[in-house]
Each structure stands twice: as structure tokens, then as C-alpha cells.
Design a protein around this motif. Structure first.
Motif, short mmCIF file in Angstrom:
data_model
loop_
_atom_site.label_atom_id
_atom_site.label_comp_id
_atom_site.label_asym_id
_atom_site.label_seq_id
_atom_site.Cartn_x
_atom_site.Cartn_y
_atom_site.Cartn_z
N VAL A 40 -40.65 40.81 30.81
CA VAL A 40 -41.38 41.54 31.85
C VAL A 40 -40.97 40.97 33.20
O VAL A 40 -41.07 39.76 33.42
CB VAL A 40 -42.91 41.44 31.64
N SER A 44 -39.51 46.07 35.55
CA SER A 44 -40.06 46.69 34.35
C SER A 44 -40.75 48.00 34.72
O SER A 44 -41.59 48.04 35.62
CB SER A 44 -41.04 45.74 33.66
N LEU A 47 -44.64 48.32 34.81
CA LEU A 47 -45.33 47.20 35.44
C LEU A 47 -46.39 47.68 36.43
O LEU A 47 -46.12 48.52 37.28
CB LEU A 47 -44.32 46.31 36.19
N ILE A 54 -48.03 44.54 32.33
CA ILE A 54 -47.88 45.86 31.71
C ILE A 54 -49.05 46.03 30.75
O ILE A 54 -49.24 45.20 29.85
CB ILE A 54 -46.54 45.97 30.95
#
Length: 152
Positions: A40, A44, A47, A54
Motif C-alpha cells: 500500500v 494505490s 487509498l 485502504i
């Protein structure tokens, strides 16, 4: 026995374009499983930039793309083009965390349990290093997607 291909990239195995390719690398695969990883970071796709995480429900898409890697590997080994597949649903999705966290690297594993005429069921899990989420996922991959869409 494992047949890991460290040179295969998710871009070669998935019928997606960036930024929708969520997985970072293929870690391992065998006749009935594939393992992948992702980290992550600020790029991402899912996100939450304010919270720097996330939400865990997006774990299903990471699992589905891992299944896509498995299908892509099977097509590559058979010298066939990568085909599109469809996530039909899940019978269960168990989460042991609330989110996928910034700067953490996660492992995703998909193991094929059933396959018949394009319909498959995979048991999937996300780890860091302990279990974060798991699901049984149903997918469908038609032999000819263009012909399939004409029939709809």
C-alpha cells in the motif's frame, strides 16, 4: 512443486491497465494456486488519502486480481492470449482487520477448488504476515468473450 516465474509481471497476466492493476508481483504459483504481493502506497488506487489506508472491503478486488494472475499464467503456459474473466461473487468474506495499511506489504493467495466450463471457485486469503481476510470467490471466464457479450 512450485514453478515461480519471477520475470512475469502482473501487467503481462491481467487484462487491465494501470492504475487498475493492484498487485505488485507474482510470488509463486503451482497447478492449483498462485501467490502475489502488493504494498500500500500513495499510488494505490483505492487509498483513502485522508486516512492513509485502504478499506478492507477492497480486499475482494485484490483477491479477484490474484485469481486473474492464475488464469493469465495458465494462458501463458498454453501459449494463448490472456482472456477477460468475471467476478461473480463470494459465499463468504471474513475480515480480521479493518483496513490495509499504508507502507505495509501484503501477500495474497488464491487456491482453485472447483472448475467446470469456465466457472471456477477459489479459496483466497490476504496475509500480513497473519491472516487479514479470506473469502471463497466464484469467477467465470468464457472461452470467447466477444461471442459471450453478443449473447447477452
Amino acid at each position: 512443486m512450485s514453478n515461480a516465474q519471477p520475470n512475469w509481471q502482473p501487467e503481462e497476466l491481467l487484462p487491465h491497465d494501470h492504475p487498475m492493476i493492484l498487485l505488485g508481483r507474482v510470488e509463486d504459483y503451482g497447478a492449483d494456486f498462485v501467490a502475489a504481493s502488493f504494498t500500500v502506497n500513495k499510488q494505490s488506487y483505492f487509498l483513502n488519502h485522508q486516512q492513509q489506508l485502504i478499506p478492507i472491503w477492497f480486499g475482494l478486488e485484490y483477491m479477484a486480481q490474484t485469481i486473474g494472475l492464475f488464469a493469465g499464467i495458465q494462458h501463458k503456459l498454453a501459449n494463448e492470449p490472456v482472456k477477460i474473466g468475471f467476478l461473480l461473487g463470494t459465499r463468504r468474506y471474513t475480515c480480521l482487520a479493518d483496513a490495509l495499511l499504508m507502507s505495509h506489504t501484503y501477500q495474497v493467495r488464491a487456491s482453485k477448488k472447483y472448475e467446470d466450463e469456465g466457472l471456477s471457485v477459489f479459496d483466497c486469503a490476504i496475509y500480513h504476515p497473519e491472516l487479514v481476510a479470506e473469502a471463497s470467490i466464484n469467477v467465470f471466464q468464457p472461452n470467447d468473450s466477444a461471442e459471450f457479450f453478443k449473447q447477452l
